[in-house]
Design a protein around this motif. Structure first.
Motif, PDB file in Angstrom:
ATOM      1  N   VAL A 168       0.844  -1.205   0.000  1.00 58.42           N
ATOM      2  CA  VAL A 168       0.000   0.000   0.000  1.00 58.42           C
ATOM      3  C   VAL A 168       0.874   1.249   0.000  1.00 58.42           C
ATOM      4  CG1 VAL A 168      -1.655   1.353   1.346  1.00 58.42           C
ATOM      5  CG2 VAL A 168      -1.965  -1.122   1.114  1.00 58.42           C
ATOM      6  N   ILE A 169       1.928   1.249   0.815  1.00 64.08           N
ATOM      7  CA  ILE A 169       2.832   2.400   0.880  1.00 64.08           C
ATOM      8  C   ILE A 169       3.504   2.630  -0.468  1.00 64.08           C
ATOM      9  CG2 ILE A 169       4.969   3.267   1.905  1.00 64.08           C
ATOM     10  CD1 ILE A 169       4.133   1.783   4.492  1.00 64.08           C
ATOM     11  N   SER A 170       4.004   1.552  -1.067  1.00 64.87           N
ATOM     12  CA  SER A 170       4.692   1.661  -2.355  1.00 64.87           C
ATOM     13  C   SER A 170       3.782   2.243  -3.425  1.00 64.87           C
ATOM     14  CB  SER A 170       5.196   0.283  -2.801  1.00 64.87           C
ATOM     15  OG  SER A 170       5.822   0.354  -4.057  1.00 64.87           O
ATOM     16  N   ASP A 171       2.579   1.704  -3.540  1.00 65.81           N
ATOM     17  CA  ASP A 171       1.647   2.182  -4.563  1.00 65.81           C
ATOM     18  C   ASP A 171       1.174   3.604  -4.279  1.00 65.81           C
ATOM     19  OD1 ASP A 171       1.888  -0.101  -5.986  1.00 65.81           O
ATOM     20  OD2 ASP A 171      -0.132  -0.852  -5.643  1.00 65.81           O
ATOM     21  N   SER A 172       1.068   3.948  -2.998  1.00 65.19           N
ATOM     22  CA  SER A 172       0.643   5.306  -2.640  1.00 65.19           C
ATOM     23  C   SER A 172       1.686   6.333  -3.070  1.00 65.19           C
ATOM     24  CB  SER A 172       0.404   5.399  -1.134  1.00 65.19           C
ATOM     25  OG  SER A 172      -0.646   4.546  -0.724  1.00 65.19           O
ATOM     26  N   ILE A 173       2.960   6.019  -2.835  1.00 66.80           N
ATOM     27  CA  ILE A 173       4.030   6.933  -3.244  1.00 66.80           C
ATOM     28  C   ILE A 173       4.048   7.088  -4.763  1.00 66.80           C
ATOM     29  CG2 ILE A 173       6.528   7.307  -3.275  1.00 66.80           C
ATOM     30  CD1 ILE A 173       6.635   5.705  -0.632  1.00 66.80           C
ATOM     31  N   LEU A 174       3.915   5.950  -5.457  1.00 71.24           N
ATOM     32  CA  LEU A 174       3.899   5.979  -6.918  1.00 71.24           C
ATOM     33  C   LEU A 174       2.755   6.833  -7.446  1.00 71.24           C
ATOM     34  CD1 LEU A 174       4.932   4.855  -9.673  1.00 71.24           C
ATOM     35  CD2 LEU A 174       3.322   2.959  -9.347  1.00 71.24           C
ATOM     36  N   ALA A 175       1.552   6.619  -6.905  1.00 71.45           N
ATOM     37  CA  ALA A 175       0.373   7.348  -7.378  1.00 71.45           C
ATOM     38  C   ALA A 175       0.455   8.833  -7.037  1.00 71.45           C
ATOM     39  CB  ALA A 175      -0.889   6.736  -6.768  1.00 71.45           C
ATOM     40  N   SER A 181       1.660  15.364  -6.712  1.00 71.03           N
ATOM     41  CA  SER A 181       2.837  16.237  -6.706  1.00 71.03           C
ATOM     42  C   SER A 181       4.096  15.381  -6.641  1.00 71.03           C
ATOM     43  CB  SER A 181       2.796  17.203  -5.514  1.00 71.03           C
ATOM     44  OG  SER A 181       2.857  16.493  -4.300  1.00 71.03           O
ATOM     45  N   PRO A 182       5.217  15.900  -7.137  1.00 65.58           N
ATOM     46  CA  PRO A 182       6.462  15.123  -7.156  1.00 65.58           C
ATOM     47  C   PRO A 182       6.917  14.738  -5.755  1.00 65.58           C
ATOM     48  CG  PRO A 182       6.627  17.056  -8.574  1.00 65.58           C
ATOM     49  CD  PRO A 182       5.366  17.223  -7.773  1.00 65.58           C
ATOM     50  N   VAL A 183       7.463  13.534  -5.660  1.00 65.77           N
ATOM     51  CA  VAL A 183       8.012  13.025  -4.400  1.00 65.77           C
ATOM     52  C   VAL A 183       9.517  12.855  -4.582  1.00 65.77           C
ATOM     53  CG1 VAL A 183       8.027  11.121  -2.750  1.00 65.77           C
ATOM     54  CG2 VAL A 183       5.870  11.810  -3.845  1.00 65.77           C
ATOM     55  N   ASN A 184      10.288  13.479  -3.718  1.00 69.15           N
ATOM     56  CA  ASN A 184      11.743  13.341  -3.802  1.00 69.15           C
ATOM     57  C   ASN A 184      12.161  11.880  -3.614  1.00 69.15           C
ATOM     58  OD1 ASN A 184      12.119  16.107  -4.158  1.00 69.15           O
ATOM     59  ND2 ASN A 184      12.262  16.489  -1.954  1.00 69.15           N
ATOM     60  N   TYR A 185      13.059  11.432  -4.455  1.00 68.90           N
ATOM     61  CA  TYR A 185      13.568  10.050  -4.410  1.00 68.90           C
ATOM     62  C   TYR A 185      12.431   9.029  -4.543  1.00 68.90           C
ATOM     63  CZ  TYR A 185      17.483  12.668  -2.495  1.00 68.90           C
ATOM     64  OH  TYR A 185      18.482  13.592  -2.290  1.00 68.90           O
ATOM     65  N   GLU A 186      11.437   9.397  -5.336  1.00 66.04           N
ATOM     66  CA  GLU A 186      10.260   8.518  -5.524  1.00 66.04           C
ATOM     67  C   GLU A 186      10.657   7.129  -5.974  1.00 66.04           C
ATOM     68  OE1 GLU A 186       7.667   6.670  -8.674  1.00 66.04           O
ATOM     69  OE2 GLU A 186       9.456   7.907  -8.975  1.00 66.04           O
ATOM     70  N   HIS A 187      11.562   7.017  -6.942  1.00 67.57           N
ATOM     71  CA  HIS A 187      11.954   5.711  -7.466  1.00 67.57           C
ATOM     72  C   HIS A 187      12.525   4.826  -6.370  1.00 67.57           C
ATOM     73  CE1 HIS A 187      13.614   2.666 -10.117  1.00 67.57           C
ATOM     74  NE2 HIS A 187      14.806   2.859  -9.589  1.00 67.57           N
ATOM     75  N   VAL A 188      13.371   5.382  -5.529  1.00 70.56           N
ATOM     76  CA  VAL A 188      13.989   4.605  -4.448  1.00 70.56           C
ATOM     77  C   VAL A 188      12.930   4.140  -3.453  1.00 70.56           C
ATOM     78  CG1 VAL A 188      15.588   4.704  -2.491  1.00 70.56           C
ATOM     79  CG2 VAL A 188      16.206   5.778  -4.666  1.00 70.56           C
ATOM     80  N   PHE A 189      12.083   5.063  -3.008  1.00 66.79           N
ATOM     81  CA  PHE A 189      11.065   4.707  -2.019  1.00 66.79           C
ATOM     82  C   PHE A 189      10.076   3.670  -2.561  1.00 66.79           C
ATOM     83  CE2 PHE A 189      11.857   9.120  -0.197  1.00 66.79           C
ATOM     84  CZ  PHE A 189      12.639   8.631   0.841  1.00 66.79           C
ATOM     85  N   VAL A 190       9.657   3.851  -3.807  1.00 64.94           N
ATOM     86  CA  VAL A 190       8.689   2.931  -4.411  1.00 64.94           C
ATOM     87  C   VAL A 190       9.269   1.534  -4.533  1.00 64.94           C
ATOM     88  CG1 VAL A 190       7.470   2.346  -6.552  1.00 64.94           C
ATOM     89  CG2 VAL A 190       7.334   4.653  -5.633  1.00 64.94           C
ATOM     90  N   MET A 191      10.490   1.423  -5.063  1.00 60.55           N
ATOM     91  CA  MET A 191      11.051   0.100  -5.324  1.00 60.55           C
ATOM     92  C   MET A 191      11.510  -0.612  -4.052  1.00 60.55           C
ATOM     93  SD  MET A 191      10.359  -0.222  -8.400  1.00 60.55           S
ATOM     94  CE  MET A 191      10.950  -1.930  -8.407  1.00 60.55           C
ATOM     95  N   VAL A 192      12.031   0.137  -3.095  1.00 64.15           N
ATOM     96  CA  VAL A 192      12.433  -0.490  -1.824  1.00 64.15           C
ATOM     97  C   VAL A 192      11.225  -1.097  -1.131  1.00 64.15           C
ATOM     98  CG1 VAL A 192      13.259  -0.018   0.516  1.00 64.15           C
ATOM     99  CG2 VAL A 192      14.520   0.872  -1.437  1.00 64.15           C
ATOM    100  N   THR A 193      10.148  -0.323  -1.015  1.00 65.90           N
ATOM    101  CA  THR A 193       8.939  -0.838  -0.361  1.00 65.90           C
ATOM    102  C   THR A 193       8.277  -1.926  -1.191  1.00 65.90           C
ATOM    103  OG1 THR A 193       7.728   1.046  -1.303  1.00 65.90           O
ATOM    104  CG2 THR A 193       8.447   1.229   0.988  1.00 65.90           C
ATOM    105  N   TYR A 194       8.360  -1.812  -2.520  1.00 64.32           N
ATOM    106  CA  TYR A 194       7.744  -2.814  -3.388  1.00 64.32           C
ATOM    107  C   TYR A 194       8.442  -4.167  -3.276  1.00 64.32           C
ATOM    108  CZ  TYR A 194       6.590  -5.399  -7.612  1.00 64.32           C
ATOM    109  OH  TYR A 194       6.210  -6.392  -8.486  1.00 64.32           O
ATOM    110  N   TYR A 195       9.762  -4.188  -3.427  1.00 58.27           N
ATOM    111  CA  TYR A 195      10.490  -5.453  -3.323  1.00 58.27           C
ATOM    112  C   TYR A 195      10.324  -6.063  -1.934  1.00 58.27           C
ATOM    113  CZ  TYR A 195      12.949  -4.736  -7.789  1.00 58.27           C
ATOM    114  OH  TYR A 195      13.271  -4.578  -9.118  1.00 58.27           O
TER     115      TYR A 195
END
Length: 217
Positions: A168-175, A181-195
């Motif tokens: 839920v956290i990963s998808d929320s950051i992505l969405a 609005s842009p999220v700093n280091y979005e790619h890192v946060f999304v993929m870390v929580t996703y994996y």
């Protein structure tokens, strides 16, 4: 390949993809993006007994569809659809492992509040954009992933619960990054929580579906 070595390999290759592999070319990036998920699916198989029950197959199929979503998310509707199917398989598997607890039932309140707030923000942002056709799919997806998280919690399995919340956290950051609005280091946060989410869900198969499972909470 020994199962006890897989978590380390998954961690190493996840770090490699997140922090080192360049964005271009896309095919090269996607290849390394999917390797950790392929290893997580292999790890999930190692966690299941030889005599697999329906919950094992449902979670394994869910992992497979989520890996498809992972590889196609750049075509948003295609990726969203694959993830939605994956969540429905997860949800069905978790429902079959329902273990009643009034405290776990009560978790529907914060999950529901969070889904309402997040959904409201996303719907408003999408309605004010050129992608208004995404309003209904996004609402359906939020309802599905919120339900998946609640049913995961209702299993009483700590690994399924942590995995679902991280998802839920990963998808929320992505969405949020995509629509609000842009999220700093979005790619890192999304993929870390996703994996991490997928790994914990895969690890939950070690205890899901067994009659004599010691619940953690």
């Amino acid at each position: 390949m020994q199962a006890n070595r897989l978590p380390v390999l998954i961690l190493v290759l996840s770090i490699l993809y997140i922090f080192i592999i360049p964005q271009e070319p896309l095919a090269f990036k996607l290849f390394f993006k999917l390797i950790p998920m392929a290893l997580i699916i292999i790890y999930a198989f190692y966690q299941t007994p030889k005599q697999k029950t329906i919950v094992h197959w449902l979670i394994l199929i869910g992992l497979f569809f989520c890996s498809i979503g992972d590889g196609t998310i750049q075509w948003f509707v295609v990726g969203l659809s694959a993830f939605l199917i994956g969540h429905l398989f997860y949800l069905t598997g978790f429902v079959s492992q329902w273990k009643f607890s009034k405290y776990r039932v009560a978790s529907i309140i914060p999950i529901g509040i969070y889904a309402w707030i997040m959904g409201n923000e996303l719907v408003q942002a999408i309605s004010n954009s050129e992608d208004t056709y995404l309003v209904i799919p996004v609402i359906i997806y939020i309802a599905a992933i919120a339900s998946m998280a609640w049913f995961a919690i209702m299993t009483g399995n700590i690994f399924a619960s942590i995995g679902s919340i991280l998802f839920v956290i990963s998808d929320s950051i992505l969405a949020w990054n995509m629509f609000v609005s842009p999220v700093n280091y979005e790619h890192v946060f999304v993929m870390v929580t996703y994996y991490a989410a997928q790994f914990f869900i895969a690890h939950s198969l070690k205890s899901l579906g067994r009659k004599h499972t010691q619940l953690v909470w």
